[in-house]
Design a protein around this motif. Structure first.
Motif, PDB file in Angstrom:
ATOM      1  N   GLN A 270     -83.352   9.758  -9.797  1.00 28.31           N
ATOM      2  CA  GLN A 270     -84.743  10.029  -9.057  1.00 28.31           C
ATOM      3  C   GLN A 270     -84.178  10.657  -7.661  1.00 28.31           C
ATOM      4  O   GLN A 270     -84.854  11.515  -7.157  1.00 28.31           O
ATOM      5  N   ASN A 271     -83.390   9.879  -7.080  1.00 31.10           N
ATOM      6  CA  ASN A 271     -82.823  10.472  -5.719  1.00 31.10           C
ATOM      7  C   ASN A 271     -82.270  11.846  -5.789  1.00 31.10           C
ATOM      8  O   ASN A 271     -82.530  12.544  -5.037  1.00 31.10           O
ATOM      9  N   SER A 272     -81.699  12.059  -7.014  1.00 21.73           N
ATOM     10  CA  SER A 272     -80.888  13.697  -7.081  1.00 21.73           C
ATOM     11  C   SER A 272     -82.039  14.418  -7.514  1.00 21.73           C
ATOM     12  O   SER A 272     -81.954  15.486  -6.871  1.00 21.73           O
ATOM     13  N   MET A 273     -83.128  14.049  -8.217  1.00 21.29           N
ATOM     14  CA  MET A 273     -84.164  14.971  -8.450  1.00 21.29           C
ATOM     15  C   MET A 273     -85.263  15.090  -7.322  1.00 21.29           C
ATOM     16  O   MET A 273     -86.118  15.926  -7.196  1.00 21.29           O
ATOM     17  N   ARG A 274     -85.227  13.998  -6.277  1.00 23.67           N
ATOM     18  CA  ARG A 274     -86.187  13.788  -5.337  1.00 23.67           C
ATOM     19  C   ARG A 274     -87.507  13.675  -5.560  1.00 23.67           C
ATOM     20  O   ARG A 274     -88.346  14.316  -5.309  1.00 23.67           O
ATOM     21  N   LEU A 275     -87.840  12.955  -6.745  1.00 29.03           N
ATOM     22  CA  LEU A 275     -88.857  12.758  -7.529  1.00 29.03           C
ATOM     23  C   LEU A 275     -88.798  11.403  -8.135  1.00 29.03           C
ATOM     24  O   LEU A 275     -88.091  10.990  -8.808  1.00 29.03           O
ATOM     25  N   PRO A 276     -89.964  10.645  -7.596  1.00 29.19           N
ATOM     26  CA  PRO A 276     -89.934   9.195  -8.174  1.00 29.19           C
ATOM     27  C   PRO A 276     -90.682   9.215  -9.591  1.00 29.19           C
ATOM     28  O   PRO A 276     -91.520  10.074  -9.577  1.00 29.19           O
TER      29      PRO A 276
END
Ligand code: NDP
Length: 446
Positions: free
Chosen positions: A384-390
């Motif tokens: 999720q951090n890599s995608m910047r999407l929770p």
């Protein structure tokens, strides 16, 4: 003991003197793997077992800090970077006065297999300090964490090594560590997992180890057409893993009758329901008090300096620390009708206790499989951090559940014996090993 295991262990003990927990963890794995390696000689020629038991890197450093009186305190910090063949190093930090090199090497070694079992691309590591957060003020914990990170930051990074929590390292400590890393590097990255939800954390991460441990127990029970519903469950510990195991067991219709801390355990035969668990969470996470206060509040029995395994139960979930079930306690559990042991802690059963469970052919899920839900969800936090999407709570929980089922299936695949008994120890050790070993061979002698 198999003479091949004996020979290998002589080598390990000679190279790592005095590191008893490390010897214990390596021997358990060697007992599963040596027969497997004999049948698959490519691992023997590449000397994978010898290589996998040697950390890629060991970092030891001084951690000086000032206490509230202005006096200088000195602790020792560690990071064991064990194996990076299938992904960046990944594993928790433990702050506890018993921490030493041997304990962290055992934990880092186990982590390699565990992380491989999760199916996610994560190598294995562990770290921590002999610092004791108990009885320290928030400011003291903060100053310690800042000093610890002032050295650790140069060794870690979101694509290099991603630490998380463990005993004594919860949300508060991760916050202070992250703040200092960000300040030193001037980077907001997913360098730690277990972060707060407002600043890059994942929903379900706090719950993940305890929930995952319960899902694993449910999977084991299902192989015998059984489930958690209606079962009496003894849990040890009252920290992160124990709390959320208790929550999930109760949700699934089980009755949790014990919880503990390092001073003793409480026995509540009516069950620690959701409301009573809320009291424990407040007591442990906010007030930082002792479990005995539960006995005082709810007028139940408290057993000072004892462990819960003397209480009759169907399921045991050791969720406190290593070597907390010995041979006699394992015998007592079996004699009292316990049918399932699912380990939320790392290596909570001594080798003799494990043998008792295997001989009795009860369902025994070793920590490296049964508690892998924590690191698996840390892996999901990294994604999720890599995608910047929770992701939503439901989505993370569904993925955690799927991963625990997949770990169970791997154990069944590699651990089922001719008579149909599933030896989860062999299953987890061999299942975790194959992927790492193949990657090591593919990457050459490095
Ligand atoms: P916490 O610090 O939140 O809780 C630890 C609990 O165990 C506390 O109740 C503590 O009591 C008790 N405990 C610690 N040391 C001892 C000891 N020497 N003797 C008796 N009781 C002890 O830690 P966690 O819940 O995070 O970790 C528990 C176990 O689960 C550890 O083995 C850890 O390695 C393992 N684990 C944790 C994961 C996670 O995501 N947090 C992931 C996978 C495994 P007291 O308060 O008195 O110290």
């Amino acid at each position: 003991m198999d003479p091949r295991v004996q020979q290998f262990m002589a080598l390990i003990k000679g190279r790592n003197p005095g590191e008893n927990e490390f010897h214990q963890a390596v021997q358990e794995v060697a007992e599963s793997l040596i027969p497997f390696i004999e049948e698959n000689p490519k691992y023997k020629y590449a000397r994978i077992l010898e290589r996998i038991a040697e950390p890629e890197r060991t970092i030891i450093f001084r951690v000086p800090w000032l206490d509230d009186k202005g006096d200088v305190q000195i602790n020792r910090g560690y990071r064991i970077e064990m194996n990076s063949s299938i992904g960046p190093y990944k594993g928790g930090l433990r702050f506890h006065p018993t921490v030493n090199l041997g304990i962290l090497k055992f934990l880092a070694f186990e982590q390699v297999f565990k992380n491989s079992l999760t199916t996610l691309p994560m190598g294995g590591a562990k770290g921590g300090s002999d610092f004791d957060p108990k009885g320290k003020s928030d400011n003291e914990v903060m100053r310690f964490c800042q000093s610890f990170m002032s050295e650790l930051f140069r060794h870690i990074g979101s694509d290099t090594d991603v630490p998380a929590g463990d005993i004594g390292v919860g949300g508060r400590e991760i916050g202070y560590l992250f703040g200092q890393y960000k300040r030193l590097r001037n980077e907001f990255t997913g360098v730690l997992t277990g972060k707060g939800i407002e600043w890059g954390g994942s929903l379900i991460r706090p719950e993940a180890t305890g929930y995952g441990n319960t899902y694993f127990a449910e999977e084991m029970l299902s192989t015998r057409g059984d489930s958690i519903e209606g079962k009496v469950v003894c849990i040890s510990g009252s920290g992160n893993v124990a709390q959320f195991a208790a929550e999930k067991v109760t949700q699934l219709g089980g009755r949790v009758v014990t919880m503990s801390d390092s001073n003793g355990f409480i026995y509540d035969p009516k069950g620690i329901d959701a409301e009573k668990l809320k009291f424990i969470m407040e007591l442990k996470n906010v007030k930082r008090g002792r479990i005995k206060e539960y006995a005082d509040k709810y007028s139940v029995e408290y057993f000072e300096d004892k462990r819960p395994w003397i209480i009759k139960c169907d399921i045991a979930m050791p969720n406190a620390t290593q070597n907390e079930i010995n041979e006699d306690e394992a015998k007592t559990l079996v004699k009292n009708g316990c049918i399932c042991v699912s380990e939320g802690a790392n290596m909570p059963s001594t080798p003799e206790a494990v043998q008792v469970f295997l001989n009795a052919k009860i369902l025994y899920g070793p920590g490296k499989a049964a508690n892998a839900g924590g690191v698996a969800t840390s892996g999901l936090e990294m994604t999720q951090n890599s995608m910047r999407l929770p992701w939503t709570r439901e989505e993370v929980d569904a993925r955690l559940h799927m991963i625990m089922k997949s770990i169970h299936a791997t154990c069944v695949r590699y651990g089922t014996k001719d008579d149909g008994f599933i030896n989860y120890v062999d299953g987890a050790n061999i299942g975790g090993f194959v992927k790492v070993a193949n990657a090591m061979i593919a990457q050459g002698v490095v």
